[in-house]
Design a protein around this motif. Structure first.
Motif, PDB file in Angstrom:
ATOM      1  N   CYS A   3       0.948  -1.299   0.084  1.00 43.71           N
ATOM      2  CA  CYS A   3       0.014  -0.022   0.134  1.00 43.71           C
ATOM      3  C   CYS A   3       0.713   1.228   0.072  1.00 43.71           C
ATOM      4  O   CYS A   3       1.916   1.299   0.883  1.00 43.71           O
ATOM      5  CB  CYS A   3      -0.814  -0.136   1.280  1.00 43.71           C
ATOM      6  SG  CYS A   3      -1.875   1.538   1.465  1.00 43.71           S
ATOM      7  N   THR A   4       0.500   2.188  -0.923  1.00 38.02           N
ATOM      8  CA  THR A   4       1.448   3.318  -0.935  1.00 38.02           C
ATOM      9  C   THR A   4       0.649   4.731  -0.516  1.00 38.02           C
ATOM     10  O   THR A   4       1.047   5.719  -0.718  1.00 38.02           O
ATOM     11  CB  THR A   4       1.914   3.886  -2.599  1.00 38.02           C
ATOM     12  OG1 THR A   4       0.778   4.005  -3.215  1.00 38.02           O
ATOM     13  CG2 THR A   4       2.687   2.857  -3.021  1.00 38.02           C
ATOM     14  N   GLY A   5      -0.550   4.360   0.160  1.00 38.25           N
ATOM     15  CA  GLY A   5      -1.493   5.524   0.667  1.00 38.25           C
ATOM     16  C   GLY A   5      -2.072   6.348  -0.522  1.00 38.25           C
ATOM     17  O   GLY A   5      -2.121   7.631  -0.199  1.00 38.25           O
ATOM     18  N   CYS A   6      -2.498   5.973  -1.844  1.00 39.28           N
ATOM     19  CA  CYS A   6      -2.973   6.593  -2.717  1.00 39.28           C
ATOM     20  C   CYS A   6      -4.130   7.174  -2.291  1.00 39.28           C
ATOM     21  O   CYS A   6      -4.578   8.235  -3.016  1.00 39.28           O
ATOM     22  CB  CYS A   6      -2.537   5.872  -4.038  1.00 39.28           C
ATOM     23  SG  CYS A   6      -3.945   4.608  -4.538  1.00 39.28           S
ATOM     24  N   ARG A   7      -4.897   6.468  -1.684  1.00 40.56           N
ATOM     25  CA  ARG A   7      -6.495   6.755  -1.335  1.00 40.56           C
ATOM     26  C   ARG A   7      -7.134   6.366  -2.818  1.00 40.56           C
ATOM     27  O   ARG A   7      -8.462   7.059  -2.406  1.00 40.56           O
ATOM     28  CB  ARG A   7      -6.506   7.933  -0.817  1.00 40.56           C
ATOM     29  CG  ARG A   7      -5.723   8.022   0.483  1.00 40.56           C
ATOM     30  CD  ARG A   7      -5.893   9.207   1.436  1.00 40.56           C
ATOM     31  NE  ARG A   7      -5.307  10.288   0.945  1.00 40.56           N
ATOM     32  CZ  ARG A   7      -5.409  11.333   1.784  1.00 40.56           C
ATOM     33  NH1 ARG A   7      -6.027  11.400   2.937  1.00 40.56           N
ATOM     34  NH2 ARG A   7      -4.443  12.500   1.645  1.00 40.56           N
ATOM     35  N   GLN A  19     -10.094   4.753  -1.092  1.00 39.76           N
ATOM     36  CA  GLN A  19     -11.203   5.621  -0.189  1.00 39.76           C
ATOM     37  C   GLN A  19     -11.988   6.389  -1.208  1.00 39.76           C
ATOM     38  O   GLN A  19     -13.284   6.696  -0.744  1.00 39.76           O
ATOM     39  CB  GLN A  19     -10.379   6.792   0.666  1.00 39.76           C
ATOM     40  CG  GLN A  19     -11.043   7.483   1.653  1.00 39.76           C
ATOM     41  CD  GLN A  19     -10.042   8.312   2.492  1.00 39.76           C
ATOM     42  OE1 GLN A  19      -8.787   7.865   2.904  1.00 39.76           O
ATOM     43  NE2 GLN A  19     -10.302   9.469   2.933  1.00 39.76           N
ATOM     44  N   ILE A  20     -11.677   6.847  -2.033  1.00 40.89           N
ATOM     45  CA  ILE A  20     -12.404   7.802  -3.045  1.00 40.89           C
ATOM     46  C   ILE A  20     -13.452   6.553  -3.786  1.00 40.89           C
ATOM     47  O   ILE A  20     -14.603   6.841  -3.985  1.00 40.89           O
ATOM     48  CB  ILE A  20     -11.613   8.469  -4.139  1.00 40.89           C
ATOM     49  CG1 ILE A  20     -11.137   9.449  -3.487  1.00 40.89           C
ATOM     50  CG2 ILE A  20     -12.354   8.777  -5.155  1.00 40.89           C
ATOM     51  CD1 ILE A  20     -11.368  10.844  -4.020  1.00 40.89           C
ATOM     52  N   LYS A  24     -16.342   6.089  -1.686  1.00 39.71           N
ATOM     53  CA  LYS A  24     -17.112   7.221  -1.595  1.00 39.71           C
ATOM     54  C   LYS A  24     -18.078   7.114  -2.985  1.00 39.71           C
ATOM     55  O   LYS A  24     -19.151   7.346  -3.097  1.00 39.71           O
ATOM     56  CB  LYS A  24     -16.433   8.359  -1.376  1.00 39.71           C
ATOM     57  CG  LYS A  24     -15.712   8.841  -0.412  1.00 39.71           C
ATOM     58  CD  LYS A  24     -16.343   9.641   0.430  1.00 39.71           C
ATOM     59  CE  LYS A  24     -15.758   9.940   1.867  1.00 39.71           C
ATOM     60  NZ  LYS A  24     -16.544  10.946   2.632  1.00 39.71           N
ATOM     61  N   TYR A  81      -1.697  13.781   6.488  1.00 41.54           N
ATOM     62  CA  TYR A  81      -2.478  13.396   5.334  1.00 41.54           C
ATOM     63  C   TYR A  81      -3.819  13.059   5.531  1.00 41.54           C
ATOM     64  O   TYR A  81      -4.890  12.667   4.860  1.00 41.54           O
ATOM     65  CB  TYR A  81      -1.552  12.719   4.170  1.00 41.54           C
ATOM     66  CG  TYR A  81      -0.499  13.165   3.585  1.00 41.54           C
ATOM     67  CD1 TYR A  81       0.131  14.435   4.364  1.00 41.54           C
ATOM     68  CD2 TYR A  81      -0.222  13.107   2.294  1.00 41.54           C
ATOM     69  CE1 TYR A  81       1.221  14.941   3.490  1.00 41.54           C
ATOM     70  CE2 TYR A  81       0.809  13.453   1.548  1.00 41.54           C
ATOM     71  CZ  TYR A  81       1.708  14.543   2.201  1.00 41.54           C
ATOM     72  OH  TYR A  81       2.525  15.118   1.445  1.00 41.54           O
ATOM     73  N   ASN A  93      -7.290  12.193   6.347  1.00 38.41           N
ATOM     74  CA  ASN A  93      -8.435  13.033   6.116  1.00 38.41           C
ATOM     75  C   ASN A  93      -9.462  12.232   5.538  1.00 38.41           C
ATOM     76  O   ASN A  93      -9.316  11.864   4.362  1.00 38.41           O
ATOM     77  CB  ASN A  93      -8.292  14.405   5.547  1.00 38.41           C
ATOM     78  CG  ASN A  93      -8.456  15.367   6.425  1.00 38.41           C
ATOM     79  OD1 ASN A  93      -9.309  15.390   7.548  1.00 38.41           O
ATOM     80  ND2 ASN A  93      -7.637  16.549   6.571  1.00 38.41           N
ATOM     81  N   PHE A  96      -2.850   7.151   8.151  1.00 32.71           N
ATOM     82  CA  PHE A  96      -1.382   7.527   8.136  1.00 32.71           C
ATOM     83  C   PHE A  96      -0.835   7.483   9.576  1.00 32.71           C
ATOM     84  O   PHE A  96      -1.122   8.308  10.515  1.00 32.71           O
ATOM     85  CB  PHE A  96      -1.156   8.605   7.357  1.00 32.71           C
ATOM     86  CG  PHE A  96      -1.595   8.968   5.989  1.00 32.71           C
ATOM     87  CD1 PHE A  96      -2.867   8.674   5.505  1.00 32.71           C
ATOM     88  CD2 PHE A  96      -0.434   9.010   4.890  1.00 32.71           C
ATOM     89  CE1 PHE A  96      -3.312   8.719   4.334  1.00 32.71           C
ATOM     90  CE2 PHE A  96      -1.081   8.707   3.579  1.00 32.71           C
ATOM     91  CZ  PHE A  96      -2.221   8.917   3.325  1.00 32.71           C
ATOM     92  N   PHE A 118       0.834   3.024   6.033  1.00 34.50           N
ATOM     93  CA  PHE A 118      -0.660   3.282   5.577  1.00 34.50           C
ATOM     94  C   PHE A 118      -1.427   2.016   5.902  1.00 34.50           C
ATOM     95  O   PHE A 118      -1.160   0.820   5.595  1.00 34.50           O
ATOM     96  CB  PHE A 118      -0.624   3.465   4.100  1.00 34.50           C
ATOM     97  CG  PHE A 118       0.458   4.491   3.638  1.00 34.50           C
ATOM     98  CD1 PHE A 118       1.591   3.729   2.770  1.00 34.50           C
ATOM     99  CD2 PHE A 118       0.744   5.663   4.064  1.00 34.50           C
ATOM    100  CE1 PHE A 118       2.687   4.860   2.273  1.00 34.50           C
ATOM    101  CE2 PHE A 118       1.841   6.309   3.530  1.00 34.50           C
ATOM    102  CZ  PHE A 118       2.730   6.058   2.831  1.00 34.50           C
ATOM    103  N   PRO A 123      -4.268   0.080  -7.225  1.00 36.03           N
ATOM    104  CA  PRO A 123      -3.144   0.056  -8.407  1.00 36.03           C
ATOM    105  C   PRO A 123      -2.106  -0.991  -8.221  1.00 36.03           C
ATOM    106  O   PRO A 123      -1.550  -1.568  -9.067  1.00 36.03           O
ATOM    107  CB  PRO A 123      -2.835   1.328  -8.629  1.00 36.03           C
ATOM    108  CG  PRO A 123      -2.561   2.048  -7.280  1.00 36.03           C
ATOM    109  CD  PRO A 123      -3.923   1.425  -6.663  1.00 36.03           C
TER     110      PRO A 123
END
Lengths: 854, 244
Positions: free
Chosen positions: B13-17, B20-21, B24, B40, B42, B56, B70, B161
């Motif tokens: 995981c690179t925390g690209c989110r 998360q999106i 949503k 970061y 949020n 994070f 992450f 990804p």
């Protein structure tokens, strides 16, 4: 990129330096993770522990602006430990070439190369040449021993970059330097490769081009150019930069990287003579020797039947630069600020936030008579006159905001960083009255043309003679809707007459009038062909009467296993996926790495009439391998001498990269040179004398601005955030301007995580929320503690409308940059920081934000 | 063991989110108004409008060696969900178990009293259940059971990804997770899978779970409720748990 995105998976070592793919090219991490699955090592060298660093195998901190020193140390390590890939270096580079006996280097001349003129801060480059033999070809020492050969000069120059010295300059711990060097040098083997990923962290410096050159030298020494999992790879953003350079949107080039003509080149022949390199090296392909075909075909694409041999194919209708003219961003805005422009098209951009020294850029807009901003949303540029510090009463600029639609609301191709042009389709109708950019241009073109026809004007020919066959025309002759396919076909190029191969008997028809050309090999300098961009010739062609858009292909077959996917979309040039791939084989045509062969020469069977040929990727020219006595060719086909240049005499600031400090830097002296603290080709004294506000350009006051500022991006926002700030899901994740500072600096200034702070530079000031983290480094440089602070530049006062997002980091960035490319030094400048207020108590709120776009 | 499972490999995981999106978007949850709190991360926490949250954490850092972990947090879809056990008593029908996918689903049309919600949230070892004030019902990750039922991947998994997120039949995922753990443990002895036997969303972490998120594996308070819940998860017979 010399290679391409998917190719990252083939690397044994991935150096991420001057870039942050995890944050800024998140999808690329797919391929980097695949490389790691194969045991590849990910190295991350950055002032900040980024999202890429978080998944790396080795992270080394580095002070922003010292990359040449770091890579210089790497070159020194490779040479001192005799770790070059010898066969590759001797056969495919200029390492063995002898240099002019009078050539001298910074070690002897206290920071400059021979030929430096103090008065105009320029180099006279006569001594930077090769010694030529009687054939006119460089003299060589294949043993690499001659003290005047490139190899020995390289060794001498970088012997000054000891690990001790490098660590003193960069602040990187010595053991970390060595670990990085060792890991990368381990790919000097034929079956191991390093790929280098860079972006703005390397380019946005006053030594930007030299940063990249330094790593190119490393890759040539280790034999990694042209190899799978190798290369020097610029991570460009979406379609922007790749398209901008490919299609010549920058002032110094025409589409296909043809140089923009200057006024001194009064006719086409002058242009062709000046810009067509010749070579005496019989084994060099010298592909730019074809320049004449491309410029003529371009003129035919522009002017069609109006362009003929008797009017120089319309060459006089091309706009010309004055000699030495600088029409780059910085120069344009400097002149705009002085009121020298009436109007300005800010097309698909937001200069009020993207320009370095954004405060002055905003003021410059107020000097215009009119401004046209083409964009999806209102933004800080279109509404500049309402911005902070602006008084609308005093501003006379008439502003037009033309709504354009997004990439998903129109059809066309997008070229990514890997030179891959992928055709995309229209998913939905444009919102409201927004139009594709092409249609807006179409309207403008038609009206301007009609005005020229009616009123004549100063010089109507270049406009009224343009071909514009991009769709069905209405009664007035205006194209009703611009068809991207027609544009793509014009770019590919056509046969304008029947073309025959007259060497055959009877002459053989090779191109029928009106047909699309096969690729740029078909292009001619006699006016028989047209092509809007020779580089993309071959992307939309005709096969046995069938018109084929190769960019729209989606075939997932990849028999090579290297991720070439030759039938997925189309890459330039001629669908070659790894450029310089002839360097991936030995002189006999056998792959250096049989396990990852980009190319392989098949001898064929001459006895049975089966000719030899290449297997694998599209070869860099069909000629046999180098060792073929009769027709063998050298691999670097775009260079006149056919070899990779370790000695880069084409640049303005030196044939070997040398460390210089950024314009604004925390250290009083350059450890590598007593005399020249910064890039000697930047005429500092002259610029300061010219500038109305010298401190706006750059400030040397380390008391006033003691910390190194740098800028970067976040995954969530795109560029200045014009589009992304309007998406509630994205703004929720990254709502406000922030500055990252380390805990030592935080403690010193009494700044806690989440506090409101003011960051200042010689250009302006900016309110941010502090993120206090040890992910951003602090360095010991020459007995001083140097703190680096970093900011994104994706926020702007205009939206959110209450201004809660903050404003752009470019209010702080310097207005000067690399002397070759003129890109601003946004990655290293000096700032100060102070606390404004304590962290706001978090208020839990489920109040949803509405998007204006529905 | 029937049903589906996720494997979340935090080493990839690179925390690209993107996840998360994607969540949503699929659930058409609104974006809420947030401020920059110094991270970061949020929004700062899961909510009735945020079912998937990348957390994070820099807690893994040591002197001179920064770390950034992450943790793409979401409901674990326990095999024997404690939330359901409580809801069955206090808010019947609010929590159901989808027969095919075994997704643990909060029914948004079943009202839950604030008192009941408090108990339901308290018993979740991972602090997942959230309350929608407007609807008076609970909200959390749905396992995209609507997508999954049509043979599609959950939105978050589809968006990822790097292959950090995988989704498949439980047996396949168990095997995948064990294999990956072996690989990761070669370089990181501290690597572990979090409760793979008891939950359907199996995280692989290379450091102590608390360094990623307080509730990644267990909570720190000594209260009895969550401990009981943990015990339940491993031994459903303790509370006579029934799948209804």
């Amino acid at each position: 990129m010399t290679n391409h995105w998917i190719d990252l998976k083939n690397a044994d070592v991935i150096l991420v330096m001057g870039s942050n793919p995890a944050s800024n090219h998140p999808i690329s991490m797919k391929w980097i993770m695949k490389a790691k699955e194969r045991g590849a090592k990910l190295l991350c060298v950055d002032p900040r522990y980024t999202q890429t660093a978080a998944v790396s195998d080795l992270y080394a901190p580095i002070r922003s602006g010292t990359d040449v020193a770091f890579i210089g140390g790497m070159i020194n390590y490779i040479l001192s430990n005799d770790l070059i890939f010898k066969d590759y270096v001797i056969n495919y580079t200029d390492a063995s070439f002898l240099i002019n006996a009078d050539f001298k280097m910074p070690g002897e001349l206290d920071g400059v190369f021979s030929g430096y003129n103090e008065q105009d801060s320029k180099y006279e480059k006569t001594t930077w040449g090769y010694q030529l033999d009687e054939r006119g070809v460089p003299k060589r020492d294949l043993t690499l021993q001659d003290p005047q050969c490139v190899f020995q000069l390289l060794r001498k120059h970088y012997s000054r970059y000891t690990v001790d010295q490098v660590s003193k300059i960069t602040g990187t711990p010595k053991d970390k330097c060595e670990e990085v060097y060792q890991t990368i040098a381990s790919t000097n083997k034929p079956d191991r490769t390093t790929t280098g990923c860079y972006a703005m962290g390397w380019t946005q410096h006053t030594v930007g081009v030299q940063n990249i050159r330094a790593f190119t030298i490393v890759q040539l020494l280790l034999g990694n150019m042209g190899m799978a999992g190798g290369g020097v790879n610029a991570l460009r953003g979406e379609a922007n930069v790749q398209g901008a350079t490919d299609y010549g949107i920058l002032y110094h080039i025409l589409p296909g990287y043809l140089p923009a003509p200057t006024a001194a080149l009064v006719n086409l022949q002058d242009y062709v003579t000046k810009f067509t390199p010749t070579t005496k090296e019989p084994k060099s392909v010298n592909w730019w020797g074809n320049r004449g075909k491309y410029i003529t075909s371009y003129l035919k694409a522009l002017y069609g039947d109006h362009a003929n041999p008797d009017n120089d194919f319309g060459y006089s209708w091309l706009p010309k630069l004055d000699e030495g003219m600088n029409a780059s961003w910085l120069a344009l805005f400097a002149r705009m600020y002085q009121g020298q422009f009436e109007g300005f098209f800010a097309w698909g951009m937001n200069p009020a936030c993207s320009s370095p020294g954004a405060g002055k850029a905003r003021e410059a807009l107020a000097k215009l008579k009119w401004l046209v901003n083409v964009n999806l949303y209102d933004n800080e540029t279109a509404s500049f006159w309402k911005g902070p510090g602006m008084n609308p009463e005093e501003i006379d600029t008439e502003v037009f905001l033309l709504p354009c639609c997004s990439s998903i609301e129109k059809e066309g191709s997008i070229s990514n960083s890997g030179r891959l042009a992928q055709w995309r389709y229209k998913a939905i109708e444009p919102v409201g009255q927004s139009l594709p950019d092409a249609d807006i241009m179409n309207e403008l073109y038609f009206r301007v043309k009609e005005l020229y026809r009616k009123e004549k004007g100063a010089f109507p020919d270049p406009i009224v003679n343009l071909t514009w066959e991009y769709g069905h025309k209405d009664q007035k002759g205006k194209v009703e809707h611009l068809d991207a396919h027609k544009v793509a076909m014009e770019i590919n190029g056509y046969y304008l007459t029947d073309v025959f191969d007259n060497t055959a008997n009877p002459p053989k028809l090779i191109g029928k009038k009106g047909d699309l050309v096969q690729n740029f090999v078909s292009l001619r300098s006699d006016g028989a062909t047209s092509s809007g961009n020779w580089l993309y010739s071959g992307s939309y062609t005709q096969k046995e009467g069938n018109v084929v858009n190769l960019m729209a292909r989606r075939d997932r077959e990849d028999s090579t296993g290297l991720g070439l996917f030759p039938n997925w979309a189309w890459a330039w040039p001629v669908n070659r996926r790894v450029i310089y791939n002839r360097a991936s084989v030995d002189p006999k045509g056998n792959p250096w790495d049989p396990k990852r062969p980009v190319l392989k020469w098949n001898q064929g069977d001459s006895a049975n009439g089966k000719p030899g040929g290449w297997e694998g990727d599209v070869p860099d020219g069909p000629a046999p391998p180098l060792a073929d006595e009769k027709s063998g060719k050298l691999p670097f086909i775009m260079k006149p001498l056919g070899v990779g240049s370790i000695f880069g005499s084409g640049l303005g600031d030196g044939p070997f990269p040398e460390h210089y400090e950024p314009l604004e830097s925390p250290v009083p002296a350059n450890l590598m040179s007593g005399k020249h603290r910064v890039n000697p080709t930047i005429p500092i004294a002259k610029l300061q004398a010219m500038a109305k506000e010298p401190t706006f350009l750059f400030s040397f006051d380390n008391e006033k601005y003691p910390y190194v500022g740098t800028t970067y991006r976040v995954s969530e926002h795109w560029q200045t955030g014009v589009m992304t700030r309007h998406l509630p899901w994205i703004l929720e994740m990254q709502p406000q301007m922030f500055v990252e500072i380390n805990s030592e600096l935080g403690a010193e200034k009494g700044i806690g995580n989440g506090d409101k702070v003011l960051v200042t530079s010689a250009r302006g000031k900016l309110t941010c929320i502090a993120i206090v983290t040890d992910r951003i480094a602090s360095f010991k440089i020459q007995d001083t503690t140097v703190h680096v602070v970093g900011m994104p530049w994706c926020f702007g006062w205009q939206y959110p409308e209450d201004g809660s997002g903050g404003d752009s980091a470019n209010l702080l960035t310097p207005f000067l940059g690399d002397p070759n490319t003129l890109i601003p030094e946004s990655k290293a400048f000096m700032v100060n920081i102070s606390k404004i207020a304590e962290k706001m108590a978090y208020q839990s709120s489920e109040m949803p934000l509405k998007s204006e776009r529905g | 063991m029937p049903g589906k499972s996720f494997f979340i490999d935090t080493t990839r995981c690179t925390g690209c989110r993107g996840c998360q999106i994607a969540c949503k978007q699929w659930n058409q949850n609104p974006g809420t108004k947030t401020i920059q709190e110094g991270s970061y991360q949020n929004p700062t926490d899961l909510s009735a409008s945020t079912f998937k949250l990348v957390r994070f954490s820099e807690k893994g850092s040591t002197t001179g060696e920064p770390k950034w972990y992450f943790f793409p947090d979401q409901c674990r879809h326990c095999l024997y969900p404690p939330c359901k056990m409580v809801a069955d008593k206090m808010a019947h029908g609010a929590v159901i178990l989808d027969v095919k996918t075994r997704a643990v689903i909060f029914n948004p049309t079943v009202k839950v009293s604030p008192e009941a919600f408090k108990e339901i949230n308290a018993i979740c070892p991972f602090d997942i259940p959230r309350y929608n004030e407007d609807l008076g019902s609970m909200a959390k990750c749905t396992m995209c059971f609507d997508r999954v039922s049509e043979g599609m991947l959950p939105a978050c998994v589809k968006a990822c990804p790097t292959g950090a997120m995988s989704f498949d039949d439980r047996a396949v995922i168990r095997k995948m997770a064990d294999k990956r753990l072996d690989e990761v443990q070669k370089e990181n002895r501290r690597a572990s899978l979090i409760y793979p036997e008891a939950i359907r969303v199996i995280f692989l972490v290379k450091d102590d779970p608390e360094k990623y998120h307080l509730f990644a594996a267990k909570q720190n308070e000594t209260g009895g409720t969550r401990r009981m819940a943990l015990k339940q998860m491993f031994d459903p017979l303790v509370a006579g748990f029934k799948i209804s």
